[in-house]
Enzyme design. Sequence first.
Site, PDB file in Angstrom:
ATOM      1  N   PRO A 182      40.463  57.797  35.999  1.00  0.00           N
ATOM      2  CA  PRO A 182      41.235  58.643  35.088  1.00  0.00           C
ATOM      3  C   PRO A 182      40.371  59.664  34.359  1.00  0.00           C
ATOM      4  O   PRO A 182      40.879  60.520  33.654  1.00  0.00           O
ATOM      5  CB  PRO A 182      41.862  57.636  34.104  1.00  0.00           C
ATOM      6  CG  PRO A 182      41.091  56.382  34.259  1.00  0.00           C
ATOM      7  CD  PRO A 182      40.496  56.386  35.620  1.00  0.00           C
ATOM      8  N   GLU A 197      37.750  47.235  34.377  1.00  0.00           N
ATOM      9  CA  GLU A 197      37.407  48.317  33.436  1.00  0.00           C
ATOM     10  C   GLU A 197      36.859  49.535  34.168  1.00  0.00           C
ATOM     11  O   GLU A 197      36.507  50.538  33.569  1.00  0.00           O
ATOM     12  CB  GLU A 197      36.381  47.841  32.403  1.00  0.00           C
ATOM     13  CG  GLU A 197      36.957  46.961  31.304  1.00  0.00           C
ATOM     14  CD  GLU A 197      38.147  47.613  30.612  1.00  0.00           C
ATOM     15  OE1 GLU A 197      38.090  48.816  30.308  1.00  0.00           O
ATOM     16  OE2 GLU A 197      39.134  46.907  30.374  1.00  0.00           O
ATOM     17  N   ARG A 202      50.068  65.440  54.531  1.00  0.00           N
ATOM     18  CA  ARG A 202      51.145  66.417  54.743  1.00  0.00           C
ATOM     19  C   ARG A 202      50.598  67.786  55.134  1.00  0.00           C
ATOM     20  O   ARG A 202      51.291  68.583  55.737  1.00  0.00           O
ATOM     21  CB  ARG A 202      51.972  66.600  53.456  1.00  0.00           C
ATOM     22  CG  ARG A 202      52.778  65.409  53.050  1.00  0.00           C
ATOM     23  CD  ARG A 202      53.577  65.716  51.809  1.00  0.00           C
ATOM     24  NE  ARG A 202      54.765  66.487  52.103  1.00  0.00           N
ATOM     25  CZ  ARG A 202      54.928  67.760  51.820  1.00  0.00           C
ATOM     26  NH1 ARG A 202      53.975  68.431  51.207  1.00  0.00           N
ATOM     27  NH2 ARG A 202      56.050  68.371  52.130  1.00  0.00           N
ATOM     28  N   ASP A 231      56.778  74.706  49.883  1.00  0.00           N
ATOM     29  CA  ASP A 231      56.953  73.676  48.861  1.00  0.00           C
ATOM     30  C   ASP A 231      56.540  74.181  47.480  1.00  0.00           C
ATOM     31  O   ASP A 231      55.779  75.141  47.384  1.00  0.00           O
ATOM     32  CB  ASP A 231      56.035  72.481  49.172  1.00  0.00           C
ATOM     33  CG  ASP A 231      56.606  71.573  50.240  1.00  0.00           C
ATOM     34  OD1 ASP A 231      57.830  71.497  50.352  1.00  0.00           O
ATOM     35  OD2 ASP A 231      55.797  70.944  50.954  1.00  0.00           O
TER      36      ASP A 231
END
Length: 243
Positions: free
Chosen positions: A78, A105, A143, A158
């Site tokens: 993150p 963690e 994709r 898209d």
Amino acid sequence: MASSYLGSSIIGRAQESRALLVVLHNIRDYAKGRHRVTDDTPYGGGGGMVMKPDPIFEAVESVLGSKREGTPVILMTPQGRLFSQAVARELSGYKRIALIAGRYEGVDERVRQHLATDEISIGDYVLTGGELPALTVIDAVTRLLPGVLGDDAATEKDSHGDSGLLEHPHYTRPMNYRGWRVPDTLVSGDHNRVELWRRQHALRRTWKRRPDLFDGVHLSDLEKEWLAKVVKEYEADETKGSE
Ligand code: SAM
């Protein structure tokens, strides 16, 4: 979890047709000792466990071998740069990428410093593990690989594609559902009118939902005029609404 997702639908077919090959590696296979431990307590104390560096280094080094040159080794975290369609496009240009999924963690800092060449986050939230983030990257990249989607041009149209806009709305049968009709233009059979409708609705939708995306989008003078009209109408409605 990952093999079930990767074996089904478009990604499963992409692998069958050899457009893509995903190889999953269990970090435990690279851990030493009878218990094949892959995590340990953090230096400095505190709660949670940290993934040990040695099984991760050994996994990546043995999988990539001497042909590592140029292969991005991407740590899912993150704390990484935010994943986007542009990043997916960038990664789709590599012959091979390696993704490391953490747990607990996270991973020992030395993996980030001395093994990973890139760090990617799929959004500003924290999941329990890096498997879904890795699958997200694999899915979005797949994709974009040639031959994976029936119509190669589809990905350009898209949202977040070449136009930089959100895509126009889609409709299918029935023409009238519970009294909600498909816009006349779309059933007019007039290809030019349909294309214009789609472009205008992509512009309108992007302006309403993601005006930030307009930076860098090229608009013709006619489109600028049309959009200004939409904005005016919208503002007039807003004023009416607040009266
Ligand atoms: N303690 C870490 C922190 O605060 O940065 C979070 C660790 S998270 C619970 C465990 C693992 O899930 C991470 O090592 C990473 O691989 C993965 N992960 C969680 N959220 C993610 C996200 N938004 N993007 C990418 N990977 C994520």
